[in-house]
Design an enzyme around this catalytic site. Structure first.
Site, short mmCIF file in Angstrom:
data_model
loop_
_atom_site.label_atom_id
_atom_site.label_comp_id
_atom_site.label_asym_id
_atom_site.label_seq_id
_atom_site.Cartn_x
_atom_site.Cartn_y
_atom_site.Cartn_z
N GLU A 1 -14.47 -5.27 8.86
CA GLU A 1 -13.17 -4.95 9.46
C GLU A 1 -13.12 -3.48 9.83
O GLU A 1 -13.95 -2.68 9.38
CB GLU A 1 -12.04 -5.29 8.49
CG GLU A 1 -12.11 -4.53 7.18
CD GLU A 1 -11.08 -5.03 6.17
OE1 GLU A 1 -10.06 -4.33 6.00
OE2 GLU A 1 -11.31 -6.10 5.57
N ARG B 1 -12.00 3.83 10.53
CA ARG B 1 -13.03 3.57 9.52
C ARG B 1 -13.42 2.11 9.61
O ARG B 1 -12.55 1.23 9.62
CB ARG B 1 -12.52 3.86 8.12
CG ARG B 1 -13.62 3.82 7.04
CD ARG B 1 -13.06 3.66 5.65
NE ARG B 1 -12.62 2.30 5.39
CZ ARG B 1 -11.40 1.97 4.94
NH1 ARG B 1 -10.50 2.91 4.71
NH2 ARG B 1 -11.09 0.70 4.74
N GLY C 1 -7.56 5.46 4.49
CA GLY C 1 -7.02 6.20 3.37
C GLY C 1 -7.53 7.63 3.37
O GLY C 1 -8.68 7.90 3.68
N ASN D 1 -10.28 -0.17 10.18
CA ASN D 1 -8.97 0.34 9.80
C ASN D 1 -8.54 1.47 10.73
O ASN D 1 -9.30 2.42 10.94
CB ASN D 1 -9.01 0.86 8.36
CG ASN D 1 -9.32 -0.24 7.37
OD1 ASN D 1 -8.44 -0.87 6.82
ND2 ASN D 1 -10.61 -0.48 7.15
N TYR E 1 -9.08 3.11 -6.03
CA TYR E 1 -8.16 4.22 -6.26
C TYR E 1 -8.12 4.73 -7.69
O TYR E 1 -7.27 5.57 -8.01
CB TYR E 1 -6.75 3.79 -5.81
CG TYR E 1 -6.73 3.39 -4.35
CD1 TYR E 1 -7.02 4.32 -3.36
CD2 TYR E 1 -6.48 2.08 -3.97
CE1 TYR E 1 -7.03 3.96 -2.02
CE2 TYR E 1 -6.48 1.71 -2.63
CZ TYR E 1 -6.76 2.66 -1.67
OH TYR E 1 -6.77 2.29 -0.34
N ASP F 1 -15.68 -1.00 7.91
CA ASP F 1 -16.32 -1.46 6.68
C ASP F 1 -17.43 -2.44 7.03
O ASP F 1 -17.23 -3.38 7.82
CB ASP F 1 -15.29 -2.13 5.76
CG ASP F 1 -14.19 -1.16 5.35
OD1 ASP F 1 -14.44 0.06 5.35
OD2 ASP F 1 -13.08 -1.63 5.04
N GLU G 1 0.82 -1.22 0.00
CA GLU G 1 0.00 0.00 0.00
C GLU G 1 0.85 1.27 0.00
O GLU G 1 0.38 2.35 0.37
CB GLU G 1 -0.95 -0.03 1.20
CG GLU G 1 -1.92 -1.19 1.17
CD GLU G 1 -2.75 -1.32 2.43
OE1 GLU G 1 -3.69 -0.53 2.60
OE2 GLU G 1 -2.46 -2.21 3.24
N SER H 1 -6.53 -2.38 1.46
CA SER H 1 -6.60 -1.98 0.05
C SER H 1 -6.99 -3.13 -0.86
O SER H 1 -6.73 -3.09 -2.06
CB SER H 1 -5.27 -1.37 -0.42
OG SER H 1 -5.07 -0.12 0.22
#
Length: 328
Positions: free
Chosen positions: A287, A272, A293, A289, A233, A274, A27, A163
């Site tokens: 999950e 964050r 990002g 984070n 991305y 998900d 990443e 990612s």
């Protein structure tokens, strides 16, 4: 920017921030882009910013010319597994984000799932298996048992990392072996789960001193149906809706799961989570984070904008908060 945000005074005692970006994980490029976003945001508010990678000179730089605050935006191993934060604590430098132990809990997807399940949160059925076990027990028999036990379709991903590297949906038992080979290129253990169908959400949590608050949920609609690296991305590959196009009760439930994850894992400043919302409205945890990002196509900045928060002001507030923690 709202009138209230324009009136936020400059932070006179915060003038030197070191942004850590890059790293050695897959990443790397995402981290560099996140680092540029944070650096540009802080410079707009006249904060002096240096951006540096993690290398053999880092400890000397921290010792000889220590910044007031380090803002790590390292993704993947070392950046999110707590290791670099251990180094920052050893160096006695204040930093933005979660402490090492909390990072370790969140970075291990199976551990985070187990902790959240203990709190009554819905998680996908699954199994976590090391690469060596497929050799020791025989891959064909183990693959057959996985498909029979968990059913199809499945989703395979590394037990650590982000990612979407090494992550893939599995529609048939014949695809499972190839998905595991791809997964094991990024981790020695694979998380094999039932594939949860529904609306994909990213829910940010922010705490700038008043306790953790959930940001508006971002609904994610990738053009190919899978939110992989390219969909994350590449501008135009994914459609985002913020707030998500779900009813109020479901959005409240999603926000509560994100807050529960943030608190259960012991995170601080921001995170964050998900999620997938099944067609019946059930919210399923995937999950969390610890270093979301922060690129132009990342969901966390979208959510802060939808909440009416200026990203530059937010970055400064997080850095200021870290600085104040070190002086108390």
């Amino acid at each position: 920017m709202t009138e209230e945000q324009k009136e936020v005074p400059a932070v006179a005692d915060l003038d030197r921030v070191l942004v850590l970006a890059g790293g050695l994980s897959p990443e790397h490029e995402v981290s560099l882009n996140s680092g540029r976003s944070v650096a540009e945001a802080l410079r707009r508010l006249d904060v002096e910013v240096q951006v540096t990678d993690v290398d053999s000179g880092l400890l000397d730089r921290l010792a000889q010319d220590p910044p007031q605050v380090v803002f790590p935006v390292l993704h993947g191993a070392a950046g999110e597994d707590g290791a670099i934060r251990e180094v920052l604590e050893l160096a006695g430098v204040p930093y933005v984000g979660a402490r090492p132990q909390a990072c370790r809990l969140a970075y291990s997807k199976p551990t985070a799932k187990a902790l959240l399940a203990d709190r009554g949160v819905n998680v996908p059925r699954g199994a976590t298996l090391p690469k060596s076990l497929f050799h020791d027990l025989g891959a064909p028999a183990l693959l057959e048992r996985l498909a029979d036990r968990l059913g199809l379709p499945l989703f395979v991903k590394p037990d650590r990392g982000g990612s979407a590297f090494g992550a893939a949906p599995v529609a048939s038992s014949q695809d499972l072996s190839a998905a595991l080979v791809s997964c094991f290129a990024y981790s020695d253990s694979a998380l094999i789960e039932e594939q949860v169908r529904g609306t994909e959400l990213a829910v940010g949590v922010l705490d700038t001193g008043q306790g953790p608050q959930a940001l508006p949920a971002v609904e994610i609609v990738p053009d190919g149906g899978v939110y992989d690296y390219a969909a994350r991305y590449t501008a135009g590959r994914t459609e985002f809706f913020c707030p998500a196009r779900l009813d109020g009760a479901t959005l409240e439930a999603a926000a509560e799961v994100a807050l529960t994850a943030h608190r259960t894992l012991g995170l601080r400043d921001f995170s964050r989570t998900d999620l997938i919302v099944r067609p019946d409205g059930e919210v399923v945890f995937l999950e969390t984070n610890v270093a979301p990002g922060l690129t132009d196509t990342s969901t966390f900045p979208m959510a802060t904008a939808a909440a009416g928060t200026d990203f530059a002001v937010l970055c400064r507030e997080l850095a200021q908060q870290a600085y104040l923690r070190s002086s108390t």
